[in-house]
Design a protein around this motif. Structure first.
Motif, PDB file in Angstrom:
ATOM      1  N   GLU A   1      10.873   6.585   3.423  1.00  0.00           N
ATOM      2  CA  GLU A   1      10.430   5.568   2.470  1.00  0.00           C
ATOM      3  C   GLU A   1       9.039   5.151   2.915  1.00  0.00           C
ATOM      4  OE1 GLU A   1      11.451   1.067   0.944  1.00  0.00           O
ATOM      5  OE2 GLU A   1      12.954   2.144   2.090  1.00  0.00           O
ATOM      6  N   THR A   2       8.075   5.309   2.044  1.00  0.00           N
ATOM      7  CA  THR A   2       6.686   5.065   2.422  1.00  0.00           C
ATOM      8  C   THR A   2       6.099   3.863   1.690  1.00  0.00           C
ATOM      9  OG1 THR A   2       5.875   6.586   0.728  1.00  0.00           O
ATOM     10  CG2 THR A   2       6.278   7.511   2.921  1.00  0.00           C
ATOM     11  N   ILE A   3       5.039   3.338   2.278  1.00  0.00           N
ATOM     12  CA  ILE A   3       4.266   2.254   1.674  1.00  0.00           C
ATOM     13  C   ILE A   3       2.833   2.754   1.549  1.00  0.00           C
ATOM     14  CG2 ILE A   3       3.403  -0.094   1.968  1.00  0.00           C
ATOM     15  CD1 ILE A   3       5.864  -0.615   3.762  1.00  0.00           C
ATOM     16  N   ASP A   4       2.277   2.671   0.347  1.00  0.00           N
ATOM     17  CA  ASP A   4       0.875   3.028   0.120  1.00  0.00           C
ATOM     18  C   ASP A   4       0.063   1.751   0.037  1.00  0.00           C
ATOM     19  OD1 ASP A   4       1.465   5.727   0.031  1.00  0.00           O
ATOM     20  OD2 ASP A   4       1.686   5.757  -2.145  1.00  0.00           O
ATOM     21  N   ARG A   5      -1.051   1.735   0.776  1.00  0.00           N
ATOM     22  CA  ARG A   5      -1.935   0.562   0.772  1.00  0.00           C
ATOM     23  C   ARG A   5      -3.362   1.013   0.482  1.00  0.00           C
ATOM     24  NH1 ARG A   5       0.777  -0.111   5.716  1.00  0.00           N
ATOM     25  NH2 ARG A   5       2.390  -1.675   5.607  1.00  0.00           N
ATOM     26  N   ILE A   6      -4.048   0.186  -0.255  1.00  0.00           N
ATOM     27  CA  ILE A   6      -5.478   0.385  -0.478  1.00  0.00           C
ATOM     28  C   ILE A   6      -6.157  -0.928  -0.111  1.00  0.00           C
ATOM     29  CG2 ILE A   6      -7.278   0.878  -2.177  1.00  0.00           C
ATOM     30  CD1 ILE A   6      -5.183   2.376  -3.813  1.00  0.00           C
ATOM     31  N   SER A   7      -7.178  -0.852   0.727  1.00  0.00           N
ATOM     32  CA  SER A   7      -7.872  -2.078   1.126  1.00  0.00           C
ATOM     33  C   SER A   7      -9.352  -1.795   1.309  1.00  0.00           C
ATOM     34  CB  SER A   7      -7.275  -2.631   2.421  1.00  0.00           C
ATOM     35  OG  SER A   7      -7.606  -1.795   3.504  1.00  0.00           O
ATOM     36  N   PHE A   8     -10.106  -2.860   1.511  1.00  0.00           N
ATOM     37  CA  PHE A   8     -11.525  -2.711   1.801  1.00  0.00           C
ATOM     38  C   PHE A   8     -11.720  -1.984   3.133  1.00  0.00           C
ATOM     39  CE2 PHE A   8     -11.653  -6.558  -0.966  1.00  0.00           C
ATOM     40  CZ  PHE A   8     -12.361  -5.971  -2.008  1.00  0.00           C
ATOM     41  N   CYS A   9     -10.753  -2.148   4.051  1.00  0.00           N
ATOM     42  CA  CYS A   9     -10.851  -1.499   5.368  1.00  0.00           C
ATOM     43  C   CYS A   9     -10.751   0.021   5.267  1.00  0.00           C
ATOM     44  CB  CYS A   9      -9.759  -2.018   6.297  1.00  0.00           C
ATOM     45  SG  CYS A   9      -9.921  -3.765   6.678  1.00  0.00           S
TER      46      CYS A   9
ATOM     47  N   VAL B   1      -6.289   5.601  -0.161  1.00  0.00           N
ATOM     48  CA  VAL B   1      -4.873   5.275   0.004  1.00  0.00           C
ATOM     49  C   VAL B   1      -4.465   5.555   1.447  1.00  0.00           C
ATOM     50  CG1 VAL B   1      -2.519   5.831  -0.707  1.00  0.00           C
ATOM     51  CG2 VAL B   1      -4.358   5.811  -2.402  1.00  0.00           C
ATOM     52  N   GLU B   2      -3.848   4.564   2.061  1.00  0.00           N
ATOM     53  CA  GLU B   2      -3.317   4.704   3.411  1.00  0.00           C
ATOM     54  C   GLU B   2      -1.797   4.655   3.301  1.00  0.00           C
ATOM     55  OE1 GLU B   2      -3.292   1.346   6.410  1.00  0.00           O
ATOM     56  OE2 GLU B   2      -4.964   2.575   7.135  1.00  0.00           O
ATOM     57  N   THR B   3      -1.115   5.687   3.758  1.00  0.00           N
ATOM     58  CA  THR B   3       0.337   5.773   3.657  1.00  0.00           C
ATOM     59  C   THR B   3       0.962   5.576   5.029  1.00  0.00           C
ATOM     60  OG1 THR B   3       0.159   7.313   1.804  1.00  0.00           O
ATOM     61  CG2 THR B   3       2.263   7.255   2.951  1.00  0.00           C
ATOM     62  N   SER B   4       1.968   4.722   5.076  1.00  0.00           N
ATOM     63  CA  SER B   4       2.721   4.547   6.314  1.00  0.00           C
ATOM     64  C   SER B   4       4.212   4.662   6.000  1.00  0.00           C
ATOM     65  CB  SER B   4       2.413   3.195   6.964  1.00  0.00           C
ATOM     66  OG  SER B   4       2.763   2.140   6.100  1.00  0.00           O
ATOM     67  N   VAL B   5       4.972   5.048   6.995  1.00  0.00           N
ATOM     68  CA  VAL B   5       6.418   5.223   6.829  1.00  0.00           C
ATOM     69  C   VAL B   5       7.115   3.909   7.168  1.00  0.00           C
ATOM     70  CG1 VAL B   5       8.457   6.466   7.633  1.00  0.00           C
ATOM     71  CG2 VAL B   5       6.283   7.677   7.337  1.00  0.00           C
TER      72      VAL B   5
END
Length: 134
Positions: free
Chosen positions: A33-41, A46-50
């Protein structure tokens, strides 16, 4: 070094130390189950983490009517275990070192067709805080 194929009949599943007999197939799957994040950093990338990983074991087999609970298990033992609603102890062999885990039978079905052997299918969800060992 010569490569060899792993034979499918080495995928043995035991419940409470007793083999489930006449299996025709076993399969193991991991799902993240992953979480996709997009940020100014990340500059808009897209940064994907489990977040979590779940594991299921699926089996298919022949329903055997003459099993003795002390030495071998079949459909009826799985049905009885599922109806308890409790995790069971399993051991899966044939994929490297044997792996022991607690699991809950989440589905169990049978198929009785005229002129054919009766069969069953089951899915076992590995307990999240009890990942397989090995």
């Amino acid at each position: 070094m010569a490569k060899t194929n792993v034979q499918g009949d080495t995928g043995i599943l035991k419940m409470d130390g007793v083999p489930i007999v006449c299996l025709t197939s076993t399969s193991a799957s991991l799902t993240a189950e992953t979480i996709d994040r997009i940020s100014f950093c990340t500059n808009g990338e897209v940064e994907t983490s489990v977040k979590s990983i779940s594991e299921e074991i699926s089996i298919d087999g022949l329903i055997m009517g003459d099993t003795t609970a002390a030495t071998e298990l079949s459909y009826e033992a799985l049905r009885t275990a599922m109806l308890t609603k409790l995790p069971q102890e399993f051991e899966l062999s044939g994929r490297g070192a044997p792996r022991e885990f607690l699991g809950v039978i989440t589905s169990l079905s049978d198929q009785f067709s005229t002129g054919e052997d009766a069969t069953f299918s089951a899915t076992i969800r590995v307990q999240p805080n009890q990942p397989t060992q090995g």
